[in-house]
Scaffold this active site. Sequence first.
Site, PDB file in Angstrom:
ATOM      1  N   VAL A  60     -49.455  42.236-111.607  1.00  0.00           N
ATOM      2  CA  VAL A  60     -49.465  40.953-110.911  1.00  0.00           C
ATOM      3  C   VAL A  60     -50.657  40.938-109.978  1.00  0.00           C
ATOM      4  O   VAL A  60     -50.835  41.851-109.172  1.00  0.00           O
ATOM      5  CB  VAL A  60     -48.148  40.728-110.115  1.00  0.00           C
ATOM      6  CG1 VAL A  60     -48.270  39.496-109.229  1.00  0.00           C
ATOM      7  CG2 VAL A  60     -46.968  40.581-111.062  1.00  0.00           C
ATOM      8  N   ALA A 105     -52.966  43.192-105.521  1.00  0.00           N
ATOM      9  CA  ALA A 105     -52.353  43.258-106.847  1.00  0.00           C
ATOM     10  C   ALA A 105     -51.323  44.384-106.850  1.00  0.00           C
ATOM     11  O   ALA A 105     -51.264  45.175-105.903  1.00  0.00           O
ATOM     12  CB  ALA A 105     -53.411  43.526-107.914  1.00  0.00           C
ATOM     13  N   LYS A 106     -50.510  44.445-107.861  1.00  0.00           N
ATOM     14  CA  LYS A 106     -49.613  45.586-108.034  1.00  0.00           C
ATOM     15  C   LYS A 106     -49.217  45.674-109.489  1.00  0.00           C
ATOM     16  O   LYS A 106     -49.196  44.670-110.199  1.00  0.00           O
ATOM     17  CB  LYS A 106     -48.341  45.405-107.179  1.00  0.00           C
ATOM     18  CG  LYS A 106     -47.631  46.710-106.904  1.00  0.00           C
ATOM     19  CD  LYS A 106     -48.294  47.458-105.790  1.00  0.00           C
ATOM     20  CE  LYS A 106     -47.599  48.767-105.470  1.00  0.00           C
ATOM     21  NZ  LYS A 106     -48.112  49.333-104.210  1.00  0.00           N
ATOM     22  N   GLY A 107     -48.923  46.888-109.941  1.00  0.00           N
ATOM     23  CA  GLY A 107     -48.493  47.086-111.312  1.00  0.00           C
ATOM     24  C   GLY A 107     -47.256  47.943-111.333  1.00  0.00           C
ATOM     25  O   GLY A 107     -46.894  48.568-110.332  1.00  0.00           O
ATOM     26  N   ASP A 146     -48.807  54.864-107.008  1.00  0.00           N
ATOM     27  CA  ASP A 146     -47.700  54.453-106.134  1.00  0.00           C
ATOM     28  C   ASP A 146     -46.523  55.331-106.562  1.00  0.00           C
ATOM     29  O   ASP A 146     -46.725  56.359-107.227  1.00  0.00           O
ATOM     30  CB  ASP A 146     -47.403  52.950-106.313  1.00  0.00           C
ATOM     31  CG  ASP A 146     -46.458  52.417-105.234  1.00  0.00           C
ATOM     32  OD1 ASP A 146     -46.905  52.209-104.099  1.00  0.00           O
ATOM     33  OD2 ASP A 146     -45.253  52.227-105.518  1.00  0.00           O
TER      34      ASP A 146
END
Length: 411
Positions: A60, A105-107, A146
């Site tokens: 995202v 952003a992050k995944g 993460d």
Amino acid sequence: MTHTKTSAFAEVNEKVAQAGEILSLKSGIVKALSSCEREVVISIPLRRGDDVEVLTGYRVQHSSARGPRKGGIRFHQDVDLDDVRALASLMTWKTALIDVPFGGAKGGVAVDASKLTSIEKEEIIRRWTRSLVHVLGHHRDIPAPDMGTDAKSMAWLMDEFHRLEGFQPACVTGKPVELFGAPGREEATGRGVAMIAAATLKENKLKVEGATVVIQGFGNVGRYAALVCQELGMKVIAISDVSGGIVDKKGIDIQSIFSFKTLDEVKADERIGSAEVLTLECDVLIPAALGGVINDSNSSKINARFIIEGANQPITISADRDLRAQGVVIVPDILANSGGVMGSYFEWTQNIQEFSWPLEKFRRELDTRMEGAFINVHKVSKKHSVDLRTAAFIVAVGRVAEAFELRGSLV
Ligand code: NAD
């Protein structure tokens, strides 16, 4: 009272709306900053024995108003689109708050990382990279580790990216030092958390030496936060991970347990539950594992004067309100754990310049910039008579909104 899961993204947006109101932003701008620029959902077929298991993966991208999007990849069984949106949005606010030229952003992949073999983990990361390569790149979107991913996973990501797009080590951060990583990046989040804990004690006219600390999480963030707290003279009296926790009122020697993978391997006279640790009496509580761990079910039992949010969103909004009413001072995630993305920024700039810094320079820059962000948040909190989380959002939302307007993104 039982804790019902609310939308993590809605909780972040509540803070964005509040900051927008204080800053008198146009409602359209607040709306734009409360949505994500791009959301990609992928399926990841994984060979398991004779069969194939199909996992769901995400990327995202929340905002690129202030620069390329930046954010980690989480491997955890509870990962869903709402969580990834919330974490992507938090990255936008974090990078703006500490004033690095990134967006957010992050995944993630919905999978229990502890049940994967190393080969399976590599297959998932490579497939994730192949499916998303068109939206990634050092000037588009830069992943990092993460929960459930680490430096090794980032090396696989970089290798897969290079096969497809050619040499570009700045396409990902948090890499091993031997493979374009930066000395200092691995410890950066935990170090920043510990520095912020010390600064908070000083700000409240308390001694750092001997202050008692309790930590949930013994992963990347928790173990380095514990180590640096001890180096700064604080006393870590309890720490827990998914396997349970250990307590020693005289202070745990973190250095001596640092190399253990999980805490059930550590010999200890007193043990405690993973979550139970949160309610112990202490000066500083550092949740550094999962989100939502301090909620309506346990907020009244918290026995700490200060909470430094090592994890992202460890406290629900209503628990945050209760705790502040009880007089607990909370240093929000977007400030407290921002050392990670600050360190990623240093790694990225070094990769682009093809020049590496010595560890001392990395640490010095990190400490100075974290201190600057800490001072600024306190100044804004006093100016608007608001708590530290609200102040941090005022700074961050103000900066992103300004960039958004200057770009002419509305036309
Ligand atoms: P990690 O995977 O390295 O470690 C997670 C730790 O949490 C492990 O010790 C695990 O045992 C523990 N844990 C998991 N479930 C638990 C439970 N139910 N009770 C107690 N402990 C539990 O992850 P990390 O990178 O240290 O990330 C931790 C948190 O910090 C996450 O919220 C992450 O988003 C945030 N964060 C990480 C970074 C970074 O640079 N790694 C940066 C900013 C924020």
